[in-house]
Structures are given as structure tokens and as C-alpha cells.
Motif scaffolding. Structure first.
Motif, PDB file in Angstrom:
ATOM      1  N   ALA A 134       0.829  -1.212   0.000  1.00 38.60           N
ATOM      2  CA  ALA A 134       0.000   0.000   0.000  1.00 38.60           C
ATOM      3  C   ALA A 134       0.862   1.261   0.000  1.00 38.60           C
ATOM      4  O   ALA A 134       0.583   2.226  -0.723  1.00 38.60           O
ATOM      5  CB  ALA A 134      -0.930  -0.015   1.212  1.00 38.60           C
ATOM      6  N   LEU A 135       1.935   1.255   0.788  1.00 35.37           N
ATOM      7  CA  LEU A 135       2.792   2.433   0.870  1.00 35.37           C
ATOM      8  C   LEU A 135       3.556   2.653  -0.429  1.00 35.37           C
ATOM      9  O   LEU A 135       3.661   3.784  -0.927  1.00 35.37           O
ATOM     10  CB  LEU A 135       3.774   2.287   2.034  1.00 35.37           C
ATOM     11  CG  LEU A 135       3.140   2.314   3.432  1.00 35.37           C
ATOM     12  CD1 LEU A 135       4.168   1.953   4.489  1.00 35.37           C
ATOM     13  CD2 LEU A 135       2.535   3.692   3.720  1.00 35.37           C
ATOM     14  N   LEU A 136       4.125   1.591  -1.001  1.00 29.76           N
ATOM     15  CA  LEU A 136       4.868   1.730  -2.249  1.00 29.76           C
ATOM     16  C   LEU A 136       3.946   2.087  -3.411  1.00 29.76           C
ATOM     17  O   LEU A 136       4.327   2.841  -4.309  1.00 29.76           O
ATOM     18  CB  LEU A 136       5.638   0.449  -2.559  1.00 29.76           C
ATOM     19  CG  LEU A 136       6.766   0.106  -1.577  1.00 29.76           C
ATOM     20  CD1 LEU A 136       7.436  -1.204  -1.974  1.00 29.76           C
ATOM     21  CD2 LEU A 136       7.797   1.229  -1.533  1.00 29.76           C
ATOM     22  N   SER A 137       2.726   1.556  -3.413  1.00 25.98           N
ATOM     23  CA  SER A 137       1.762   1.916  -4.458  1.00 25.98           C
ATOM     24  C   SER A 137       1.429   3.400  -4.399  1.00 25.98           C
ATOM     25  O   SER A 137       1.273   4.065  -5.427  1.00 25.98           O
ATOM     26  CB  SER A 137       0.478   1.084  -4.317  1.00 25.98           C
ATOM     27  OG  SER A 137       0.730  -0.288  -4.521  1.00 25.98           O
ATOM     28  N   ALA A 138       1.314   3.913  -3.175  1.00 24.95           N
ATOM     29  CA  ALA A 138       1.045   5.348  -3.024  1.00 24.95           C
ATOM     30  C   ALA A 138       2.190   6.170  -3.603  1.00 24.95           C
ATOM     31  O   ALA A 138       1.974   7.224  -4.220  1.00 24.95           O
ATOM     32  CB  ALA A 138       0.839   5.678  -1.548  1.00 24.95           C
ATOM     33  N   ALA A 139       3.435   5.702  -3.428  1.00 20.33           N
ATOM     34  CA  ALA A 139       4.593   6.424  -3.972  1.00 20.33           C
ATOM     35  C   ALA A 139       4.579   6.401  -5.495  1.00 20.33           C
ATOM     36  O   ALA A 139       4.871   7.410  -6.152  1.00 20.33           O
ATOM     37  CB  ALA A 139       5.882   5.811  -3.445  1.00 20.33           C
ATOM     38  N   VAL A 140       4.230   5.228  -6.079  1.00 19.45           N
ATOM     39  CA  VAL A 140       4.156   5.128  -7.538  1.00 19.45           C
ATOM     40  C   VAL A 140       3.094   6.073  -8.080  1.00 19.45           C
ATOM     41  O   VAL A 140       3.302   6.793  -9.067  1.00 19.45           O
ATOM     42  CB  VAL A 140       3.865   3.684  -7.967  1.00 19.45           C
ATOM     43  CG1 VAL A 140       3.584   3.614  -9.472  1.00 19.45           C
ATOM     44  CG2 VAL A 140       5.023   2.775  -7.608  1.00 19.45           C
ATOM     45  N   ASP A 141       1.931   6.083  -7.419  1.00 21.05           N
ATOM     46  CA  ASP A 141       0.853   6.973  -7.866  1.00 21.05           C
ATOM     47  C   ASP A 141       1.267   8.438  -7.750  1.00 21.05           C
ATOM     48  O   ASP A 141       0.973   9.252  -8.632  1.00 21.05           O
ATOM     49  CB  ASP A 141      -0.409   6.732  -7.025  1.00 21.05           C
ATOM     50  CG  ASP A 141      -1.027   5.369  -7.290  1.00 21.05           C
ATOM     51  OD1 ASP A 141      -0.700   4.771  -8.339  1.00 21.05           O
ATOM     52  OD2 ASP A 141      -1.816   4.899  -6.446  1.00 21.05           O
ATOM     53  N   SER A 142       1.967   8.799  -6.656  1.00 21.67           N
ATOM     54  CA  SER A 142       2.389  10.185  -6.457  1.00 21.67           C
ATOM     55  C   SER A 142       3.399  10.615  -7.508  1.00 21.67           C
ATOM     56  O   SER A 142       3.336  11.725  -8.043  1.00 21.67           O
ATOM     57  CB  SER A 142       2.988  10.354  -5.055  1.00 21.67           C
ATOM     58  OG  SER A 142       2.013  10.172  -4.052  1.00 21.67           O
TER      59      SER A 142
END
Length: 500
Positions: free
Chosen positions: A128-136
Motif C-alpha cells: 500500500a505504501l509503495l503503491s502510493a509512492a508510484v501513484d504520487s
């Protein structure tokens, strides 16, 4: 459980900024709902610093402190609280390193806007945290493309970009939503006349250092506030005047360099020109004739007398360095910046103490020579007289053309103006070209020439003033060393002085 915040200025989807204080209020309420204790010292960035990979060289000290504390075990909390995931970072690599540090320190991440806690040590939380970084990072990329496209379109339309240009004022209104909207860019009644005067003086042949001097005597503030007290005392410099005159925006032109192609585009600007194109072009010709654009004006900050003034035989300006003299002792030299395998040709160096002594000795002897004083006085008087003659000639020709234009308009007969232009245009252009080449004599040199206490006055001058005098009088060149010869006498034979 104890929670500790990282706060950074944010922009939500509506475009409104969320300050660190606003983020803190929402974070504090969420932490209280969770039943956690809130650490009294958050990590806080009060400056609007982007976390995007497109940000240019702006550090985030609070973020660096957060990472250092996690690595050192001094984070002093169980949960890192972020108002939204992108507050931590918009770079996947940087965010992945932070997630690893959080996992190693066994610290959870709580995102207030999602009302969700993530455990970096668990696959689901880490994903979840890494996905948020990719989206950002993806959003940052789209934002960067959108901004570049907007800037390019605005430039092609001649619109403004960046800070207000000195000499103008911006007039704002309000949009239907209450946001400020730029309505017009207008000449500033206080500074626009100064800009026009600077251009007219340079175009007429006045030296840029003389323009800077007069601006300082008149108490005119510089275009941008000085960052230090010492810089504020210096005021206008020759380089500032040159930079102002080089600014094409004052001629009503919007200049834009495309960051992708490097292409420079020029379009008519939405703001009015402060100077006409002919005046701007004449000012550029004057600067080009003198080479003023390439002169260094950092003499106020120099600590060595001849840095940048002394030239290597290859033509490069020399800079300071240090060499060993044996027994651990070191001495300062002026050396050519060319390195082996770089610029071809011979390159030289000379001890600073030798070069300084020889150049100063030669310059002071020249300034003390009565013949030099007579020549300076004669040249200065002749230059001032000739400049006044040329200015009178140019003014008379321009008046004649203005009267011819008025007569042509009144009689509805264009031939009147054309005949007047044919009669005076060649003499007018010749007078303007001659005026461009007359820069006069530096008043600092004229004030020193012929003084009986010249040595004492020279010693009382600061390095910046001494360097200005040297630049105006001489161009010293260091020739190659002769094998087997060393010391001051050898240095004297190697120093070639080209008098200006």
C-alpha cells in the motif's frame, strides 16, 4: 502507542494550500480518535518545498532529520503520521528507502486523509505504501508535463511568468472564486523612468560603471533586495546595469527557452515596452563594442589582487592555487586553469607575491608619471567635449526629423519625411556609432594620477577599488618560465604589461 508527525506544505485537488498548522490540527484529532499520544515535536517543513523528482536542488531538512532519527533509533515514537501519503515523498526510490527505514525501526505509518494505518513489515502494508509512492510520482510527472505545456503556451501568447520585472507593477483583480487574477502589467511610475534613463544613457555612450555610480549617488534601490548587509552597502554595480540593459523584456519582448529542445523563442509581450527597439538595439551595440557583457564585476568579493585580471600566455584569466616549496611550506600562485589534456598550448603560473609586487610597481610608476596625467587630462577633456558635440548633433538631427514628420502628416505628403531622412540619416548614424565608442576615463584613475602620496593612497584602498584601477589601466600577461631561472628577477622578465 505514541505518534509523531511529518508536516509539509500541501496542495489538495481544489488548489487550496494546506499549511502545516492545518495538517497538524487534522492529524491531532485523528491521533486522539485512535487513543494514541502525540509527540510534542513534529518534523515540520515550513517552506513550500516540493518532494517531486522535478524539484531543483531544494533540501527538506525536516525530512532528512526524520530519516536520520529512524536510522539512529531516536525517532521516539511508534507511528509516523502523514496527512496524506505524498507528504512523505513523490520519488519512488526515496519513498522505498523511507519504508525500509520504518520497517527496520518497527514504526507504523498512519495516513490521516485515508484514516488508515500501514505496517511496513507486512506485505499488504508495504504494498500500500509503495503503491502510493508510484501513484504520487505518476501524478508529479503529469503535473510537470502540464506545467511545461502551460508555460510554453503562455510564452507564445506573450504572457508573464515568474517574478515581477523591475520597472513594472502588476495589477490584480479577483476571480469568481475569490482568487487573485492578473489583469494588467503596467509601467511603474517610480522605476520605469529610471529604466528608460539607464537605456538612453548606455545607448548614448555612457559607461555602465558611471551609470551605476550615479544610481547609487541618487539613492536608487537595486532591482532586487540585497541578501546581506555588505551587499546592500555596495548598491548598483556595473554588472547590474549590464544585466538590466541586456533584458529584452524592456523592449516589449517575451523570451522563452524551451526546456526540452533548448530553442529560444521571442514573441510580442502583453506588457508595454519601456524602451523602443532602436534604443534597445543601440544599447546592445555599445555593450558589445566594449565587451562589457564579459567583464567580471565580482571585485567587491575578491581577496586576491590579480585573480581574473592576470592572463596566461594562452589568453585564459588566471586563478589562485597553492604549491609546495619543500619542508611542508606552501605558497599561493596565480595559475592558468587549463589542465593537462585540456586546452592546447603553453600554460603558465607565477607566485602571487611576485606578480602583485611587479604589477603594482609598474602601475603606480605609470600613474605618477606627469606625462600620464597630462595624457589622461587631455583625453578626458577631449572625450567629454566630443561627446557633447555628438549629443548636440544627434539631438538636432532627431528634432529635424520630428519636425519633418509633423510637416509630412500635416501636408499629407510622405515625400517630405523621406527627403528629410535621406538628408540626415547617414550623419545621424555616423554620430551614434562614434558616440558608442567613447567611454571616457575612469574617475578613480584620474583621481590617482600625479598624486605625491600615491603609495599611501594605494595602500589605503580596499582590494575591490585597487582591482578596478588595475582593470582600467593595464592587462598583464604571464609568459612561459625559463628553465633554471627563479625568483623576482625572473618573474619580472616573464611579465608582459599591455597598457590600455
Amino acid at each position: 502507542m505514541r505518534a509523531r508527525e511529518y508536516l509539509r506544505v500541501s496542495r489538495d485537488a481544489s488548489g487550496e494550500g494546506r499549511s502545516p498548522s492545518e495538517q497538524h490540527a487534522e492529524n491531532a484529532a485523528a491521533v486522539a480518535d485512535q487513543g494514541w499520544d502525540l509527540h510534542p515535536e513534529p518534523y515540520r517543513e515550513d517552506r513550500a518545498v516540493s518532494a517531486s523528482r522535478y524539484a531543483r536542488g531544494k533540501a527538506r531538512p525536516a525530512f532528512e532529520q526524520l530519516r536520520a532519527d529512524l536510522a539512529a533509533g531516536t525517532f521516539d515514537a511508534d507511528v509516523l503520521v502523514l496527512w496524506e501519503a505524498s507528504r512523505g515523498g513523490r520519488r519512488v526510490g526515496e519513498w522505498a528507502d523511507l519504508v525500509d527505514a520504518l520497517e527496520a525501526a518497527r514504526v507504523l505509518v498512519y495516513v490521516t486523509s485515508e484514516d488508515a494505518a500501514h505496517d511496513p513489515a507486512k506485505p499488504g502494508g508495504r504494498r500500500a505504501l509503495l503503491s502510493a509512492a508510484v501513484d504520487s510520482e505518476h501524478e508529479s510527472g503529469k503535473t510537470s508535463v502540464r506545467i511545461r505545456r502551460t508555460v510554453r503556451a503562455r510564452a507564445e501568447a506573450g504572457g508573464v511568468h515568474g517574478k515581477n520585472l523591475w520597472g513594472y507593477v502588476r495589477r490584480y483583480g479577483r476571480s469568481s472564486s475569490g482568487h487573485p487574477v492578473l489583469e494588467a502589467v503596467e509601467p511603474d511610475p517610480a522605476t520605469a523612468p529610471i529604466v528608460r534613463d539607464v537605456f538612453e544613457r548606455v545607448a548614448a555612450g555612457d559607461a555602465s560603471w558611471a551609470v551605476a555610480r550615479d544610481l547609487n549617488h541618487a539613492g536608487v534601490p537595486t532591482r532586487r533586495p540585497a541578501r546581506t548587509a555588505g551587499r546592500a552597502q555596495i548598491g548598483w554595480t556595473q554588472r547590474m546595469v549590464v544585466q538590466l540593459v541586456r533584458t529584452e523584456a524592456y523592449a516589449g519582448v517575451r523570451v522563452h527557452r524551451d526546456p526540452e529542445t533548448g530553442e529560444v523563442r521571442r514573441t510580442p509581450a502583453v506588457w508595454p515596452a519601456l524602451v523602443d527597439r532602436a534604443t534597445w538595439d543601440r544599447a546592445q551595440d555599445v555593450l558589445a563594442a566594449r565587451g562589457a557583457a564579459g567583464r567580471r564585476d565580482a571585485d567587491w568579493a575578491a581577496t586576491h589582487l590579480l585573480t581574473g585580471i592576470l592572463r596566461c600566455v594562452c589568453g585564459a584569466p588566471m586563478r589562485t592555487g597553492r604549491q609546495n616549496s619543500g619542508g611542508g611550506a606552501r605558497y599561493v600562485t596565480y595559475a592558468c586553469p587549463a589542465t593537462p589534456g585540456g586546452q592546447p598550448g603553453p600554460h603558465t603560473s607565477m607566485r602571487e607575491v611576485h606578480a602583485d609586487a611587479l604589477v603594482v610597481e609598474a602601475v603606480l610608476n605609470t600613474l605618477a608619471d606627469p606625462a600620464f596625467l597630462a595624457r589622461v587630462g587631455s583625453e578626458q577633456g577631449e572625450t567629454d567635449t566630443r561627446r557633447e558635440e555628438l549629443r548636440s548633433e544627434i539631438a538636432a538631427a532627431e528634432t529635424y526629423l520630428a519636425e519633418a514628420k509633423a510637416a509630412s502628416a500635416a501636408a499629407l505628403d510622405l515625400s517630405i519625411l523621406l527627403e528629410a531622412r535621406d538628408a540626415v540619416a547617414p550623419r545621424l548614424e555616423a554620430a551614434r556609432r562614434e558616440l558608442e565608442l567613447l567611454a571616457g576615463v575612469s574617475p578613480e584613475v584620474a583621481a590617482l594620477a600625479g598624486r605625491e602620496d600615491l603609495d599611501d593612497v594605494w595602500e589605503s584602498m580596499d582590494v575591490a577599488a585597487q582591482r578596478r584601477v588595475l582593470r582600467a589601466v593595464v592587462r598583464p600577461v604571464v609568459l612561459p618560465a625559463v628553465p633554471g631561472r627563479r625568483g623576482l628577477a625572473a618573474a619580472r622578465d616573464r611579465l608582459e604589461l599591455v597598457w590600455r
